[in-house]
Each structure stands twice: as C-alpha cells, then as structure tokens.
Write an enzyme that holds these catalytic residues in place. Structure first.
Site, PDB file in Angstrom:
ATOM      1  N   ASP A  81       0.821  -1.204   0.000  1.00 53.12           N
ATOM      2  CA  ASP A  81       0.000   0.000   0.000  1.00 53.12           C
ATOM      3  C   ASP A  81       0.857   1.257   0.000  1.00 53.12           C
ATOM      4  O   ASP A  81       1.454   1.601   1.015  1.00 53.12           O
ATOM      5  CB  ASP A  81      -0.923  -0.007   1.225  1.00 53.12           C
ATOM      6  CG  ASP A  81      -1.968   1.102   1.164  1.00 53.12           C
ATOM      7  OD1 ASP A  81      -2.049   1.793   0.125  1.00 53.12           O
ATOM      8  OD2 ASP A  81      -2.695   1.277   2.146  1.00 53.12           O
ATOM      9  N   ASP A 122      -1.179   5.785  -6.870  1.00 54.70           N
ATOM     10  CA  ASP A 122      -1.669   4.910  -5.804  1.00 54.70           C
ATOM     11  C   ASP A 122      -1.739   3.458  -6.279  1.00 54.70           C
ATOM     12  O   ASP A 122      -2.308   3.171  -7.332  1.00 54.70           O
ATOM     13  CB  ASP A 122      -3.065   5.401  -5.378  1.00 54.70           C
ATOM     14  CG  ASP A 122      -3.596   4.632  -4.175  1.00 54.70           C
ATOM     15  OD1 ASP A 122      -2.786   4.218  -3.328  1.00 54.70           O
ATOM     16  OD2 ASP A 122      -4.823   4.456  -4.085  1.00 54.70           O
TER      17      ASP A 122
END
Ligand SMILES: *[C@@H]1O[C@H](CO)[C@@H](O)[C@H](O)[C@H]1NC(C)=O
Ligand SMILES: *[C@@H]1O[C@H](CO)[C@@H](O)[C@H](O)[C@H]1NC(C)=O
Ligand SMILES: *[C@@H]1O[C@H](CO)[C@@H](O)[C@H](O)[C@H]1NC(C)=O
Length: 488
Positions: free
Chosen positions: A172, A372
């Site tokens: 992440d 992201d």
C-alpha cells in the site's frame, strides 16, 4: 509499447495493415495465445482478445523473486509481486481465493477514491488553490484515518523474525504503518489467513517497542497508549476496517541476503474489516513509519515496483533500485501539505491515438495526481474524462465493436466476445516536465471497459490507478517519480 506518431495517410496504411494481420490471424485460426503477440503498430495497437481476459488458474511465472538481473547487487532487494486473487499468490491451485465480482471491486474503489480526494482537498488554501510543494521532506501532520484497503490487490511475501516465517502482505503506497496478525489471537479478533499467525514468542529477535521509545512517540495518531509498558498502535481505514495491537520490532528479510533489522511493525491482535485472507499489510507511504522510510538508510530511499499485466503473471517490488532514473520518464514528486503520505505528481494532458485530446485546459489538473497502488481505475477531472471518452469512442467507432452495458462507474464498454483480436487507439498520459506514460492495452481496458472515471469536480486530485500502472515499472526517489512501460 512504442507510440510512433503517424500522419493521417500513414494511419490508413497502418489500419489496413492491422486489418490484414487481423484477418490473417482469423483465417489461419491462430491459437489465441499466439495471437497475443502484438501485431499493431503506431497510434493503434492490436492485441488478442484473450490477452484482455483477467483471470486464469495457472501462474505463468512461478519462479521466485525475479527482476532485471542488474537490479540485484547487494544494495538492493527484489521481491516477487503477485495479484492477491490470482494463481501466482497461492501456493497451490486449490488455494486460489477468487476475488469479488468486478462491479463490487469498483464500488469499493469509489470509496477509496473519494477518501483520497477528501484528504487531499483539505489542502486547499483560502484562495481555493491546492498547496502543493516540491519538498522531498513532507511535514508530518495528523491524518485522522488510513483509507479503504478493500481494493488493495497486490501482495509480496516477506520473511519475518528468527527463525524466519513467510508472511504474505498487501502493498500500500497510500499508508505508512505495516502490520501482521500475531499469535495468540482467536477468531473473530483475528480473521483466518493464508499462513500460520506470526508468533512473536517464537522469534528470538522480536521485541515490543517500549512506551518511552521515540518509535512509539512517532506513531502520533496511530499510537493507542501504553499497556503493560508496551506501545500500542491502531490504524483505522476509510472503509471502517481497522487493526490494533502492540507496536513491535523484528528482523525483516526482504530477499535472500537482504534483511532490515530492526523493522518496526504492528503486531495485530484485533482486526475488523475487509482484509480477507492476507497476513497483513506493508505500508510504503512517505511518513517515517513506512517500510520505504525505515529502509532509507540501507537502500537510499529509492524503491520501484512493477504490477503484473494480468493475474496469472508476476511483477516485482525493489528497494534501493534502480539506482538511477535512467530509462524512466520522470516527473517531479509533489507533496500535498496535509496528506504527506501520498506520492503526488502533476498530470498535464492526455493523448489518444498519438493526438493530444483537445479542449482540456491544464488548469483542470491543478489539484495534482496521486500515484496509488490501491485505487483500481484512474480518476480524472470531469472535463478531461469527457474529452478522453469522446475521443476514445470516436477512435473505436471505426472498428464497429458492439457496445456492452456499463459496469458501475465505467461507462464506455465493448463486447469483444466475437473477436479474436482487438485494435485500440493508444492512450498516453503526459506529466509535468513532459514525461509521457504510453499505456499498454491492459492499462487502457478492464473487463472490456475504458478503465477511467471522472472525479466529482475539475480541480479535485486525480488518481493514477493500478490498472494504468500494470506492466509499468514505477520508480520513486526523494524528488521524482519515473515510469517505464513494458517492464514486467
Ligand atoms: C550496484 O550498486 C552500486 C551502488 O549503489 C551502483 O553504483 C552500481 O551501479 C550498481 N550496479 C548495477 C549493475 O546496477
Ligand atoms: C474497529 O472497528 C470496529 C467495528 O467498526 C469497532 O467496533 C471498533 O471499536 C474499532 N476499533 C478501534 C480500535 O477503532
Ligand atoms: C456479448 O455478445 C454476445 C453475442 O455475440 C452475447 O451472447 C453476450 O451476452 C454479450 N455480452 C455482453 C456483456 O453484452
């Protein structure tokens, strides 16, 4: 994929050539996997319809940790990266955990995108302008939450403790605290996971972080006080998921010969939410708790990853490499002052079929773009999305592919079921300083749909999602983000 610029007259020849090759492929009854070789060129690209299909039950690339050979040289670590729901993440065929339906993934994706936008939109100054800085050292400011992790789709396997045990964790770039579930922990406080729970008592190198340690104080809003003189942590994600437990340290082995000791992480004793089977999470954000920051001393603060083009193949995560950005199209790394975890860049334009998409003032991109790994579909300012959609539809119209119903937020979908090969206009994203990312077919379409969606308003932060990053090596250092297509 090379995006040669061609003139209109050349274009006709390219199209004719594509058509002839396509027709030849059909007439010769080429097996679909052979047709996966790209036969198109220029501003259009032809791929096999089979190559656009998302799933399969066998991993094409079961070998451990591979990446360009020159990356492995003692100052860098290379980890094999796989899709969480694909066969490459599972030790055996029977343990493949099928992912949720695409429409459901898109709903979770929308929650994540909205969360990121709320976080970044708080960066607006009183004049409405976003305060982005080129600072490589983001200020640490309170963040109330992490964000929806239900869409995290890529995992790596690391070795934790002494003796080391494998732990498969989600990657992440949008959060900082890493964690794994720890023993003893009975359901429902801990959910059932892939590997045995990590047992801190079974590791000779584990220790709980003392409450007075700097590492505990640095947790700030992720700290949750002190219990039995052990530092406690909590991370609450935007979708309501959370993890809490003891903040600990142990030896982390990234790849053979590459260890990080001590590595600080959360030993989770109570988790709620959408974690589904994975052993934990590896935070690669920009704040001090993240793996990237903790590894900066050993690996120079550089990392890169390549997300595989499909669920049946693998990519890689590297720390400390490539040591230079040569070969990458690079753009400046920006920081939103109130969301310093995020890797931000400035998207400035889009091209379709080698032509810049017109009618999109650069100002609509002023909110910046978050790179992201956890957002699926790229989010664009509505003005930019509308222009991209109409240009893309017009370019596709000449092939006469039947349209298909929209899937959730994706409104430009095609039914390729009658085709062996599909020709697409190339799509390229242009970033500040002119860096251009030419997308491969798996970065343009997902489930037959144009894999882009609009934001609520022009000026909101755009998000470069993981569909568009597939097969692209993305390299981060203290001042830039670089892209290299076709890297895995
Ligand atoms: C190996 O690492 C050193 C130090 O970072 C670097 O100078 C060198 O170029 C690297 N070698 C290769 C082949 O990448
Ligand atoms: C975690 O989430 C659950 C369910 O929403 C909630 O009851 C619990 O209080 C949360 N725990 C923490 C530490 O935030
Ligand atoms: C695609 O077209 C085929 C017929 O060619 C049809 O059977 C199928 O239901 C269509 N799929 C979608 C998603 O529209």
């Amino acid at each position: 994929m090379a995006a040669f610029v061609v003139s209109p007259s050349q274009l006709h020849r390219v199209l004719l050539l594509s058509w002839l090759l396509f027709a030849a492929g059909v007439l010769c009854f080429l097996p679909r996997h052979v047709a996966a070789a790209r036969v198109g060129a220029g501003s259009y690209v032809t791929v096999s319809a089979a190559s656009l299909a998302a799933s399969g039950t066998t991993c094409d690339d079961p070998a451990p940790a591979i990446a360009p050979r020159q990356l492995i040289n003692g100052t860098s670590a290379v980890l094999r990266l796989a899709h969480r729901h694909g066969p490459c993440a599972a030790p055996s065929r029977s343990s493949v955990q099928p992912g949720p339906p695409f429409a459901e993934v898109l709903r979770a994706d929308q929650r994540r995108a909205e969360y990121i936008q709320r976080r970044v939109s708080g960066a607006r100054g009183s004049n409405g302008n976003l305060k982005l800085t080129a600072s490589s050292r983001p200020a640490t400011v309170p963040a109330t939450m992490g964000y929806s992790i239900g869409t995290l789709q890529y995992v790596v396997t690391v070795i934790l403790g002494t003796p080391g045990v494998p732990q498969t964790v989600e990657l992440d770039t949008g959060s900082d605290v890493s964690w794994v579930q720890c023993k003893p922990c009975a359901p429902p406080a801990c959910y059932s996971q892939k590997d045995p729970l990590f047992d801190p008592a079974g590791s000779s190198t584990y220790s709980a972080v003392p409450c007075a340690a700097d590492a505990c104080l640095e947790l700030e809003i992720f700290g949750e006080g002190c219990s039995s003189s052990q530092c406690r942590y909590v991370v609450s994600y935007g979708d309501g998921s959370n993890t809490t437990g003891v903040y600990g340290s142990d030896t982390l082995t990234l790849s053979p010969g590459n260890t990080l000791s001590p590595f600080l992480f959360g030993c989770g004793y109570a988790q709620t939410g959408l974690f589904a089977g994975i052993d934990g999470l590896l935070g690669l954000g920009r704040q001090s708790m993240s793996l990237k920051s903790q590894a900066a001393g050993a690996y120079g603060g550089v990392f890169s990853y390549c997300l595989p083009p499909k669920e049946t193949s693998t990519g890689y995560l590297t720390l400390g490499a490539p040591s230079t950005a040569s070969g990458f199209a690079t753009t400046a790394l920006l920081t939103a002052w109130n969301a310093p975890t995020f890797y931000m860049v400035m998207l400035t334009g889009i091209s379709v079929g080698g032509q810049a998409v017109g009618g999109v003032p650069t100002s609509v991109f002023a909110g910046g773009t978050v790179v992201d790994t956890g957002t699926v579909v790229t989010r664009l300012p509505p003005t930019a999305y509308a222009a991209l959609r109409s240009t893309f539809r017009a370019a596709m119209a000449r092939y006469g592919y039947p349209s298909a119903p929209p899937i959730g937020i994706l409104d430009t979908c095609y039914n390729f079921s009658r085709y062996d090969a599909v020709t697409l206009p190339t799509v390229a994203l242009v970033f500040g300083g002119g860096a251009t990312l030419a997308l491969e077919a798996p970065g343009i379409l997902s489930s037959g749909c144009l894999a882009f969606a609009p934001n609520a308003g022009d000026g909101d932060a755009a998000i470069l999602g993981n569909v568009q990053q597939r097969s692209v090596a993305v390299r981060f250092d203290g001042s830039s983000v670089g892209f290299m297509p076709g890297a895995c």
